[in-house]
Scaffold this active site. Structure first.
Site, mmCIF file in Angstrom:
data_model
loop_
_atom_site.group_PDB
_atom_site.id
_atom_site.type_symbol
_atom_site.label_atom_id
_atom_site.label_comp_id
_atom_site.label_asym_id
_atom_site.label_seq_id
_atom_site.Cartn_x
_atom_site.Cartn_y
_atom_site.Cartn_z
ATOM 1 N N ASP A 24 1.117 -1.382 -0.209
ATOM 2 C CA ASP A 24 0.032 0.580 0.135
ATOM 3 C C ASP A 24 0.457 1.828 0.273
ATOM 4 O O ASP A 24 0.461 2.162 -0.360
ATOM 5 C CB ASP A 24 -1.027 0.116 1.152
ATOM 6 C CG ASP A 24 -2.122 -1.123 0.757
ATOM 7 O OD1 ASP A 24 -2.286 -1.192 -0.097
ATOM 8 O OD2 ASP A 24 -2.765 -0.765 2.373
ATOM 9 N N ARG A 104 0.478 3.704 17.075
ATOM 10 C CA ARG A 104 -0.088 5.100 16.231
ATOM 11 C C ARG A 104 0.150 6.478 16.698
ATOM 12 O O ARG A 104 1.089 7.467 15.799
ATOM 13 C CB ARG A 104 -1.707 4.826 15.572
ATOM 14 C CG ARG A 104 -1.640 3.642 15.594
ATOM 15 C CD ARG A 104 -1.204 3.078 14.451
ATOM 16 N NE ARG A 104 -1.261 1.921 13.392
ATOM 17 C CZ ARG A 104 -0.580 1.511 12.403
ATOM 18 N NH1 ARG A 104 0.508 2.075 12.376
ATOM 19 N NH2 ARG A 104 -1.393 0.759 12.179
ATOM 20 N N ASP A 133 -7.149 2.994 13.114
ATOM 21 C CA ASP A 133 -6.245 3.741 12.749
ATOM 22 C C ASP A 133 -6.208 4.974 12.085
ATOM 23 O O ASP A 133 -5.344 6.065 12.758
ATOM 24 C CB ASP A 133 -4.557 2.715 12.214
ATOM 25 C CG ASP A 133 -4.560 1.392 13.100
ATOM 26 O OD1 ASP A 133 -4.484 2.044 13.943
ATOM 27 O OD2 ASP A 133 -4.296 0.371 12.585
ATOM 28 N N SER A 185 -4.789 -9.530 7.414
ATOM 29 C CA SER A 185 -3.670 -7.902 7.508
ATOM 30 C C SER A 185 -3.226 -8.785 8.778
ATOM 31 O O SER A 185 -3.554 -8.175 9.835
ATOM 32 C CB SER A 185 -4.533 -7.249 7.434
ATOM 33 O OG SER A 185 -4.188 -6.014 7.884
HETATM 34 N N1 ARG Z 1 -8.385 -3.566 16.019
HETATM 35 C C1 ARG Z 1 -7.091 -3.300 16.182
HETATM 36 C C2 ARG Z 1 -6.837 -2.029 17.249
HETATM 37 O O1 ARG Z 1 -7.716 -0.968 16.620
HETATM 38 C C3 ARG Z 1 -5.246 -3.871 14.959
HETATM 39 C C4 ARG Z 1 -5.987 -2.908 14.104
HETATM 40 C C5 ARG Z 1 -4.710 -3.465 13.013
HETATM 41 N N2 ARG Z 1 -4.959 -4.346 13.083
HETATM 42 C C6 ARG Z 1 -4.758 -4.763 11.763
HETATM 43 N N3 ARG Z 1 -4.776 -6.025 11.317
HETATM 44 N N4 ARG Z 1 -4.011 -4.335 11.159
HETATM 45 O O2 ARG Z 1 -6.433 -1.569 18.025
#
Ligand code: ARG
Length: 417
Positions: A24, A104, A133, A185
């Protein structure tokens, strides 16, 4: 030059792009240059993900980036983000230790710092429009730099799938390695791994073993239990089995030790900020062990009222992190309260790891509020038993009053009948 709805006015902009080196963000680096004549500065943060970031700056340059930064954020992440969440006891919906959510804001802060240095007016990230995110990046950047423009091309561009992106790479001779397709993912850092997509989208299906990245199945974990002693100072873990250890090394070591015993696997249906229920698998061996040990030490050292109030704050604190409000006055206020409670959370906890389970073996602290002379039922007992009578009588007074009133009311009613 094209215009893409939602990305108007980007022509010639200098953009700091959060760059993981994956498909990406590689496509994004190229696409932003091609569509808008943008200048790209890539920012890759090392939060302790096991996937190597070696060569990431070279990759950015090969995609045409004007500058590329690879920043080691591990120590800051462990000390300023992860350990705050640990002290708070922050587990989203009671379980998720928040690895992705904690990473993040630090990435957002790093993006802002580099955007300033490189005189970028725009920052870009690779998040989709339906996840948490995007909010954490957007809110993180705007809390620190309200004047910057934040874009997330995935919310606007034409690619609908990974296959579309791979075809675009082929058409444009974009040098992405023939990335072997991972059915999941995955986001990972020091504090844990988050895994979704593929077969995991069906909540009736148990996660296949290949979904797990850093823990063994409890079913094949060692048949011999292992003990581990963790020492805390003011709520922060500082030593393993008596050996002092810096934050990052300590977490990495615990991830390996606990992961080998199948500790820290989670299969969760969670409530996303955007309103969707999603299914995510988590692996957080070190985080699970540290939260467990920290909680046991607090049981020994916190007074009842602080402990009970702190448990309520923990839930709010977890929600705040999950919802991307790390850089908020409320988080700072919570930290002041939490740090105040942690002044006596020092001592050592011994935990046994065995086939995915943790068992407390021992806890000690110079600030232990456990008083054997008060708790004991032996001749050592110093508790004033006689005082119990008056205490109990007054404590239960409201119940006696209610019962007395009911009794006489029923009598009046039965006399009238
Ligand atoms: N659900 C988790 C959160 O909101 C992880 C999000 C990213 N997950 C991923 N498999 N890329 O903190």
């Amino acid at each position: 030059m094209s215009t893409v709805r939602g990305l108007e006015g980007l022509q010639g902009a200098r953009i700091a792009l959060a760059f993981s080196g994956g498909l990406d963000t590689s496509v994004m680096a190229f696409w932003l240059q091609k569509e808008f004549g943008a200048e790209i500065v890539t920012v890759s943060g090392d939060l302790g993900q096991e996937k190597e970031l070696n060569g990431i700056n070279e990759k950015a340059h090969s995609l045409g980036a004007k500058a590329a930064y690879h920043v080691d954020l591990k120590q800051e992440f462990a000390e300023e983000y992860v350990f705050r969440a640990l002290k708070a006891g922050a587990l989203y919906e009671g379980e998720y230790p928040l690895a992705t959510a904690l990473g993040r804001p630090l990435l957002a802060k790093t993006l802002v710092e580099i955007a300033r240095k490189e005189e970028c007016t725009v920052v870009a990230h690779g998040c989709t429009g339906k996840g948490n995110d995007q909010v954490r990046f957007d809110a993180g950047v705007w809390a620190l730099a309200p004047d910057l423009r934040v874009i997330a091309p995935v919310r606007h561009w034409e690619f609908k799938s990974r296959e579309d992106e791979i075809a675009y790479c082929a058409e444009n001779a974009i040098p992405v390695q023939a990335t072997k397709k991972n059915p999941y993912s995955i986001d990972e850092n020091l504090w844990g791994t988050s895994i979704e997509c593929g077969v995991l989208e069906d909540p009736t299906v148990a996660p296949p073993e290949d979904a797990y990245q850093r823990t063994v199945s409890p079913l094949i974990a060692p048949n011999t239990p292992e003990e581990i002693a963790i020492t805390f100072e003011q709520g922060v873990p500082v030593a393993l089995n008596g050996n002092g250890m810096p934050a990052v090394e300590l977490i990495v070591t615990l991830n390996h030790l606990a992961g080998a015993h199948g500790i820290g696997r989670l299969d969760m249906i969670e409530n996303r900020l955007v309103g969707i229920k999603s299914r995510e698998i988590y692996e957080a061996p070190g985080a699970t062990l540290l939260h467990y040990a920290h909680r046991e030490l607090e049981r020994l050292t916190l007074d009842k009222w602080s402990a009970h109030h702190k448990a309520k704050i923990a839930q709010d604190y977890a929600e705040l992190i999950y919802n991307g409000l790390w850089f908020s006055p409320l988080r700072q206020a919570f930290d002041a309260f939490i740090d105040s409670t942690q002044q006596t959370v020092s001592g050592t906890v011994v935990v046994q790891m065995y086939k995915g389970n943790l068992t407390i073996l021992s806890r000690t602290s110079p600030f232990s509020l456990y008083d054997k002379a008060l708790a004991s039922y032996t001749s050592e007992d110093t508790f004033d038993h006689a005082a119990g009578e008056g205490f109990s009588k007054i404590f239960s007074l409201p119940l006696r009053t209610i019962a007395r009133v009911r009794q006489s009311a029923e009598q009046v009613l039965s006399e009238q009948a």
